[in-house]
Design an enzyme around this catalytic site. Structure first.
Site, PDB file in Angstrom:
ATOM      1  N   LYS A  86      17.614 -26.237  14.170  1.00 22.08           N
ATOM      2  CA  LYS A  86      16.465 -27.144  14.054  1.00 22.08           C
ATOM      3  C   LYS A  86      16.519 -27.964  12.765  1.00 22.08           C
ATOM      4  O   LYS A  86      16.039 -29.092  12.715  1.00 22.08           O
ATOM      5  CB  LYS A  86      15.164 -26.355  14.130  1.00 22.08           C
ATOM      6  CG  LYS A  86      14.883 -25.844  15.526  1.00 22.08           C
ATOM      7  CD  LYS A  86      13.510 -25.216  15.647  1.00 22.08           C
ATOM      8  CE  LYS A  86      13.109 -25.008  17.095  1.00 22.08           C
ATOM      9  NZ  LYS A  86      13.886 -23.926  17.756  1.00 22.08           N
ATOM     10  N   GLU A 108       4.235 -30.525  16.383  1.00 22.55           N
ATOM     11  CA  GLU A 108       3.565 -29.446  17.099  1.00 22.55           C
ATOM     12  C   GLU A 108       4.575 -28.315  17.221  1.00 22.55           C
ATOM     13  O   GLU A 108       5.789 -28.544  17.208  1.00 22.55           O
ATOM     14  CB  GLU A 108       3.051 -29.935  18.448  1.00 22.55           C
ATOM     15  CG  GLU A 108       3.897 -29.641  19.637  1.00 22.55           C
ATOM     16  CD  GLU A 108       5.223 -30.375  19.645  1.00 22.55           C
ATOM     17  OE1 GLU A 108       6.222 -29.709  19.950  1.00 22.55           O
ATOM     18  OE2 GLU A 108       5.276 -31.581  19.365  1.00 22.55           O
ATOM     19  N   SER A 377      22.747 -20.506  18.096  1.00 25.58           N
ATOM     20  CA  SER A 377      21.817 -21.560  17.657  1.00 25.58           C
ATOM     21  C   SER A 377      20.948 -21.113  16.489  1.00 25.58           C
ATOM     22  O   SER A 377      20.508 -21.934  15.690  1.00 25.58           O
ATOM     23  CB  SER A 377      20.947 -22.017  18.822  1.00 25.58           C
ATOM     24  OG  SER A 377      20.301 -20.906  19.441  1.00 25.58           O
TER      25      SER A 377
HETATM   26  C1  PLP Z   1      14.096 -23.671  19.110  1.00 22.35           C
HETATM   27  C2  PLP Z   1      15.298 -22.892  19.378  1.00 22.35           C
HETATM   28  C3  PLP Z   1      16.054 -23.057  20.568  1.00 22.35           C
HETATM   29  C4  PLP Z   1      15.635 -23.954  21.702  1.00 22.35           C
HETATM   30  O1  PLP Z   1      15.665 -25.319  21.433  1.00 22.35           O
HETATM   31  P1  PLP Z   1      16.740 -26.324  22.004  1.00 22.35           P
HETATM   32  O2  PLP Z   1      16.120 -27.652  21.741  1.00 22.35           O
HETATM   33  O3  PLP Z   1      16.931 -26.062  23.464  1.00 22.35           O
HETATM   34  O4  PLP Z   1      17.985 -26.123  21.247  1.00 22.35           O
HETATM   35  C5  PLP Z   1      17.232 -22.334  20.710  1.00 22.35           C
HETATM   36  N1  PLP Z   1      17.639 -21.468  19.765  1.00 22.35           N
HETATM   37  C6  PLP Z   1      16.942 -21.281  18.631  1.00 22.35           C
HETATM   38  C7  PLP Z   1      17.454 -20.298  17.627  1.00 22.35           C
HETATM   39  C8  PLP Z   1      15.757 -21.972  18.394  1.00 22.35           C
HETATM   40  O5  PLP Z   1      15.071 -21.751  17.264  1.00 22.35           O
END
Ligand code: PLP
Length: 409
Positions: A86, A108, A377
């Site tokens: 993010k 948000e 992620s």
């Molecule tokens: C917010 C989040 C996601 C989901 O968001 P995408 O926009 O689909 O990438 C995935 N993994 C983590 C660790 C997140 O914090």
């Protein structure tokens, strides 16, 4: 109402007239930034000094041995500042806000991760920051609310409707309509009206650019399959954009299967056939909705994947066949987490574990000649309450009870 910015038949910008000029201004700033080679360098330098980029690529040696198939590599977005990909998006948008001469950002948030990332960016850039959050989520996500406030943001609990994410989105749009001149709305994923899906993907593409180069350096070949979890779709689009032109690389998006696709408790918009095409929140994509267009309740053990819509760009890639979509259930995800911790000492976020679970299920179908790539992620530290609950840890339950007693609850 206006329509523009389509990805095949998905996307667009279904906007109230009053916001059209603001979206034009944002699109112009984005086009200008993308044209200026110095802008990407500024962005990459900022991410390098502030968020540890380039994030490493880790060879998962023990998992590779366990499955006896493809060699497994993991892109470590968990090592970003604030613990997930993010940061790539919010810091990039921060640079655009500066370029537009605005002084205030709003966002948000449901689980609070995007709120914390935005509040962090605002502190770094010296912007005023207001975060809208459903009242229910404010109570559920106290640790994130605490950090947002300490970082200098104002957190506004939204008391309308179901007091969750969609009500917070409505409230953020209301704020924006009133304060367009001073304020930018930092959208958190590759969804929403054009140009957000393209803009967010542009910043997240830093993941795929790095990963493609790193895999080639480490293995001398391209991965056979690339896995990413899909909430709104930003980490998936970011990683996939490095490989879209490599037709021999299969791209796999993994959604929240919750209790299973055969139940009503999941958030799979593209993997199953429960979702249908509609227009909501200013754009056209697959939504989990009933026959009357009412948005359904979704469920996932991972709050970041628990959403009714999905990136219109991914909807397009589903129909074109470029990306394959799968879903992992909550149970598979918790198993994948346990395995990643025990075998590699990694603690992927529950969101990321969806990609891990699918890759683990498929690794044995391939051979040691093949390479697969998984996007981690985010980091799982934030999931401590959920994971302790899922693993049924009695010592943890005692700890919570003692704390509750200490604070007189
Ligand atoms: C917010 C989040 C996601 C989901 O968001 P995408 O926009 O689909 O990438 C995935 N993994 C983590 C660790 C997140 O914090």
């Amino acid at each position: 109402m206006q329509e523009r910015g389509y990805y095949d038949r998905f996307g667009g910008a279904y906007l109230p007239e009053i916001l059209v000029a603001t979206f034009d201004e944002l699109e112009a700033a984005f086009i200008e930034a993308r044209r200026d080679p110095a802008f990407w360098k500024t962005y990459a330098d900022l991410m390098s000094s502030y968020s540890g980029r380039p994030t490493p690529l880790t060879f998962a040696e023990n998992l590779t041995r366990q499955f006896g198939g493809a060699r497994i590599y993991i892109k470590r977005e968990d090592l970003n500042h604030t613990g997930a990909h993010k940061a790539n998006n919010v810091m990039g948008q921060g640079l655009l806000v500066k370029a537009m001469g605005k002084r205030r950002v709003i966002a948000e948030t449901g689980a609070g991760q995007h709120g914390v990332a935005t509040a962090t960016m605002a502190a770094k850039f010296g912007f005023d920051c207001t975060i809208y959050m459903g009242e229910v989520d404010v109570l559920r996500q106290r640790p994130n609310v605490f950090w947002m406030e300490r970082l200098g943001a104002t957190v506004v609990p939204v008391k309308d409707g179901s007091r969750t994410l969609k009500d917070a989105i409505n409230e953020a749009f209301r704020d924006w309509v009133t304060n367009m001149d001073s304020t930018h709305y930092v959208l958190g994923t590759a969804c929403g009206p054009h140009p957000f899906p393209t803009l967010v993907t542009y910043f997240q593409s830093i993941i795929g650019q790095e990963a493609r180069k790193q895999v080639l350096e480490a293995t001398g070949q391209l991965p056979k399959r690339v896995y990413a979890c899909v909430g709104g779709g930003s980490n998936a689009m970011g990683l996939f954009s490095g490989f879209l032109d490599d037709r021999e690389v299969e791209l796999i998006g993994v959604e929240a299967g919750g209790d299973g696709l055969g139940t009503s408790r999941h958030a799979a918009r593209l993997a199953g056939d429960d979702a249908s095409v509609g227009v909501a929140q200013g754009y056209k994509t697959y939504f989990l909705q009933d026959a009357d267009g009412q948005m359904r309740e979704t469920h996932s053990v991972a709050a970041g994947l628990d959403y009714v819509g999905v990136s219109p760009i991914l909807a397009h890639h589903k129909e074109s066949g470029r990306v394959r979509f799968e879903a992992a259930t909550d149970a598979q995800v918790v198993d994948a987490l346990a395995l990643s911790m025990r075998q590699e000492g990694l603690i992927p976020a529950l969101e990321s574990c969806h990609a891990f679970a699918q890759a683990f299920a498929e690794a044995g179908q391939l051979t040691p000649e093949d390479v697969i790539l998984i996007n981690q992620s985010g980091r799982g530290d934030k999931d401590i309450f959920t994971v302790a609950d899922a693993f049924g840890d009695p010592a943890w339950e005692q700890f919570i009870k003692d704390k509750a007693r200490q604070y007189g609850a």
